[in-house]
Design a protein around this motif. Structure first.
Motif, mmCIF file in Angstrom:
data_model
loop_
_atom_site.group_PDB
_atom_site.id
_atom_site.type_symbol
_atom_site.label_atom_id
_atom_site.label_comp_id
_atom_site.label_asym_id
_atom_site.label_seq_id
_atom_site.Cartn_x
_atom_site.Cartn_y
_atom_site.Cartn_z
ATOM 1 N N ASP A 27 0.917 -1.349 0.103
ATOM 2 C CA ASP A 27 -0.195 0.125 0.041
ATOM 3 C C ASP A 27 0.785 1.204 0.057
ATOM 4 O O ASP A 27 0.266 2.485 0.317
ATOM 5 C CB ASP A 27 -0.863 0.072 1.036
ATOM 6 C CG ASP A 27 -0.334 0.324 2.431
ATOM 7 O OD1 ASP A 27 0.970 0.251 2.651
ATOM 8 O OD2 ASP A 27 -0.703 -0.166 3.670
ATOM 9 N N GLN A 28 2.025 1.226 -0.114
ATOM 10 C CA GLN A 28 3.125 2.087 -0.308
ATOM 11 C C GLN A 28 3.526 2.596 1.181
ATOM 12 O O GLN A 28 4.310 3.626 1.130
ATOM 13 C CB GLN A 28 2.643 3.394 -1.525
ATOM 14 C CG GLN A 28 2.458 2.757 -2.703
ATOM 15 C CD GLN A 28 3.520 2.054 -3.229
ATOM 16 O OE1 GLN A 28 4.724 2.605 -3.386
ATOM 17 N NE2 GLN A 28 3.596 1.045 -3.761
ATOM 18 N N PRO A 87 1.513 7.433 3.308
ATOM 19 C CA PRO A 87 0.958 8.312 2.214
ATOM 20 C C PRO A 87 -0.651 8.010 1.802
ATOM 21 O O PRO A 87 -0.775 6.800 1.852
ATOM 22 C CB PRO A 87 1.696 7.918 1.073
ATOM 23 C CG PRO A 87 2.109 6.490 1.155
ATOM 24 C CD PRO A 87 2.083 6.370 2.622
ATOM 25 N N THR A 88 -1.403 8.933 1.576
ATOM 26 C CA THR A 88 -2.649 8.935 0.928
ATOM 27 C C THR A 88 -2.491 9.991 -0.317
ATOM 28 O O THR A 88 -1.943 10.531 -0.390
ATOM 29 C CB THR A 88 -3.914 9.430 1.896
ATOM 30 O OG1 THR A 88 -3.774 10.654 2.145
ATOM 31 C CG2 THR A 88 -3.738 8.355 3.281
ATOM 32 N N SER A 89 -3.756 9.998 -0.910
ATOM 33 C CA SER A 89 -3.905 10.823 -2.083
ATOM 34 C C SER A 89 -3.712 12.545 -1.654
ATOM 35 O O SER A 89 -3.346 13.244 -2.488
ATOM 36 C CB SER A 89 -4.969 10.753 -2.793
ATOM 37 O OG SER A 89 -6.455 10.800 -2.077
ATOM 38 N N LYS A 90 -4.261 12.670 -0.566
ATOM 39 C CA LYS A 90 -4.173 14.135 0.016
ATOM 40 C C LYS A 90 -3.163 14.561 0.943
ATOM 41 O O LYS A 90 -2.707 15.572 1.304
ATOM 42 C CB LYS A 90 -5.359 14.346 0.551
ATOM 43 C CG LYS A 90 -6.372 14.247 -0.519
ATOM 44 C CD LYS A 90 -7.876 14.610 0.122
ATOM 45 C CE LYS A 90 -9.094 14.588 -1.081
ATOM 46 N NZ LYS A 90 -10.231 14.861 -0.412
ATOM 47 N N ARG A 91 -2.431 13.390 1.860
ATOM 48 C CA ARG A 91 -1.440 13.998 2.786
ATOM 49 C C ARG A 91 -0.552 12.644 3.015
ATOM 50 O O ARG A 91 -0.925 11.806 2.451
ATOM 51 C CB ARG A 91 -2.311 14.139 3.969
ATOM 52 C CG ARG A 91 -3.078 12.946 4.648
ATOM 53 C CD ARG A 91 -3.657 13.338 5.861
ATOM 54 N NE ARG A 91 -4.542 12.279 6.467
ATOM 55 C CZ ARG A 91 -5.273 12.187 7.743
ATOM 56 N NH1 ARG A 91 -5.688 13.439 8.071
ATOM 57 N NH2 ARG A 91 -5.740 11.201 8.233
ATOM 58 N N GLN A 111 8.280 14.860 -0.366
ATOM 59 C CA GLN A 111 6.750 15.457 -0.206
ATOM 60 C C GLN A 111 6.494 16.185 1.176
ATOM 61 O O GLN A 111 7.078 15.436 2.024
ATOM 62 C CB GLN A 111 5.489 14.380 -0.363
ATOM 63 C CG GLN A 111 4.157 14.806 -0.062
ATOM 64 C CD GLN A 111 3.242 13.598 -0.096
ATOM 65 O OE1 GLN A 111 3.597 12.572 -0.645
ATOM 66 N NE2 GLN A 111 2.153 13.844 0.137
ATOM 67 N N ARG A 169 -2.270 0.497 8.143
ATOM 68 C CA ARG A 169 -1.521 0.698 6.997
ATOM 69 C C ARG A 169 -0.197 -0.119 7.293
ATOM 70 O O ARG A 169 0.264 -0.088 8.118
ATOM 71 C CB ARG A 169 -1.237 1.923 6.215
ATOM 72 C CG ARG A 169 -2.573 2.769 5.839
ATOM 73 C CD ARG A 169 -2.962 2.419 4.723
ATOM 74 N NE ARG A 169 -2.271 2.614 3.706
ATOM 75 C CZ ARG A 169 -1.918 3.683 3.134
ATOM 76 N NH1 ARG A 169 -2.525 4.909 3.541
ATOM 77 N NH2 ARG A 169 -0.910 3.980 2.245
#
Length: 347
Positions: free
Chosen positions: A84-85, A105-109, A156, A331
């Motif tokens: 799941d990265q 990580p998620t798509s937004k944060r 990031q 996660r």
């Protein structure tokens, strides 16, 4: 500055964790103009410098002379990536000890789960970290470094930090508070995006309340009654569930901030409907949020993760009592980077 002086100062005089004012004072003590304090501050916290040699705006001769002065950065000993990265890091500290941090990580944060101690003294029965014993507290700079290391590796900006890695943050409260303040003021992470977790130590939640930080306090209950809590958390014998909840109520009154409660679900142990009903009584009067965490397996014990229908039934009981609840599927499970699995080991 001689190499001997640098080595003598390496324990207490690292630069990471210092404020702009403190860095400005330090840079002037080294014979540099005051404006270089701001440059040093930016290179430490925004650019992630690992050595004074990295700071190209400083005079080359001075950088060479000061090359061995410790900034307070760790080195990556081991790194793994889950499907799941989620990334798990084993970080080697200046004294050679290893700690663990996780980038989620998620798509937004990008969230970083940081450690506050080497090992953990609490010895919760279902948690891998405590099985390895306790070595020492982390310094504030060793906590801040974890965030900067993950940020650098992901390329990031980190948006959220949770003190849910190795250790009991309240057992290292002074350094944790110093790290929280620096992550907020120096690294630039919003206070309400910083979560400090605790299983509970007498008097420490009240002590934290006096700082009036705008952080999230997450209290790990994991049981709905005192007898069960003592079975899962040895320290609960000296700190009853009632006293813990009273201290949480005081925290809410002093800070105006709600408390989040964490509850690891163990099949057939604390996931029964009667446990859920008991929990609603415990939390009566709180404006709160409950995170249900299905158990993440470790090799030392044979607890099992509940089936999905049991998890849903437990959550429904809370919802029917008007308690906000969410199920947090951790996660990084495949990389042993999930909640309760951190042990600073590649195995």
């Amino acid at each position: 500055m001689t190499l001997q002086t640098i080595k003598q100062s390496s324990t207490n005089q690292v630069l990471l964790g210092k404020s702009l004012e403190e860095l400005t004072t330090w840079i002037q003590e080294q014979g540099q103009p005051g404006y270089r304090g701001k440059q040093l501050y930016q290179w430490l916290y925004q650019k992630g410098a690992r050595s004074l040699l990295d700071i190209s705006v400083f005079p080359k001769q001075w950088r060479s002379k000061m090359a061995d002065y410790p900034l307070g950065r760790s080195t990556i000993h081991y790194r793994s990536v889950a499907p799941d990265q989620t990334r798990k890091y084993l970080l080697r500290l200046a004294d050679g000890l290893i700690i663990e941090a996780v980038g989620i990580p998620t798509s937004k944060r990008l969230t970083v789960c940081v450690s506050s101690q080497v090992g953990c003294p609490m010895d919760c029965d279902f948690c891998a970290t405590g099985k390895g014993g306790f070595t020492r507290n982390l310094k504030a700079h060793e906590i801040i470094d974890q965030v900067l290391t993950v940020q650098e590796d992901f390329e990031q900006r980190v948006s959220n930090v949770v003190f849910m890695g190795m250790g009991e943050p309240m057992a290292n409260l002074d350094e944790v508070v110093s790290a929280v303040k620096s992550l907020n003021q120096d690294v630039g992470i919003g206070a309400r995006s910083l979560t400090v977790s605790t299983v509970g130590i007498p008097g420490k939640i009240q002590q934290l309340a006096q700082y009036r930080l705008q952080i999230v306090l997450a209290v790990s209950l994991h049981a709905s009654n005192q007898a069960l809590r003592e079975q899962l958390i040895p320290s609960a014998k000296k700190y009853t569930l009632d006293h813990l909840l009273d201290e949480c109520r005081d925290y809410v009154q002093v800070t105006g901030r709600r408390v989040t409660f964490e509850y690891v679900l163990l099949a057939g142990v604390n996931d029964l409907p009667e446990n859920a009903k008991e929990l609603t009584h415990c939390l009566k009067g709180f404006q709160t949020h409950v995170n249900l965490i299905p158990y993440n397996p470790i090799s030392e014990v044979d607890y099992q993760r509940p089936r999905n229908h049991r998890i849903r039934e437990f959550a429904n009981v809370l919802e029917q009592a008007n308690i906000a609840v969410s199920v947090r599927y951790s996660r990084g499970l495949e990389a042993d980077a999930a909640c309760g699995q951190l042990r600073a080991s590649k195995v």
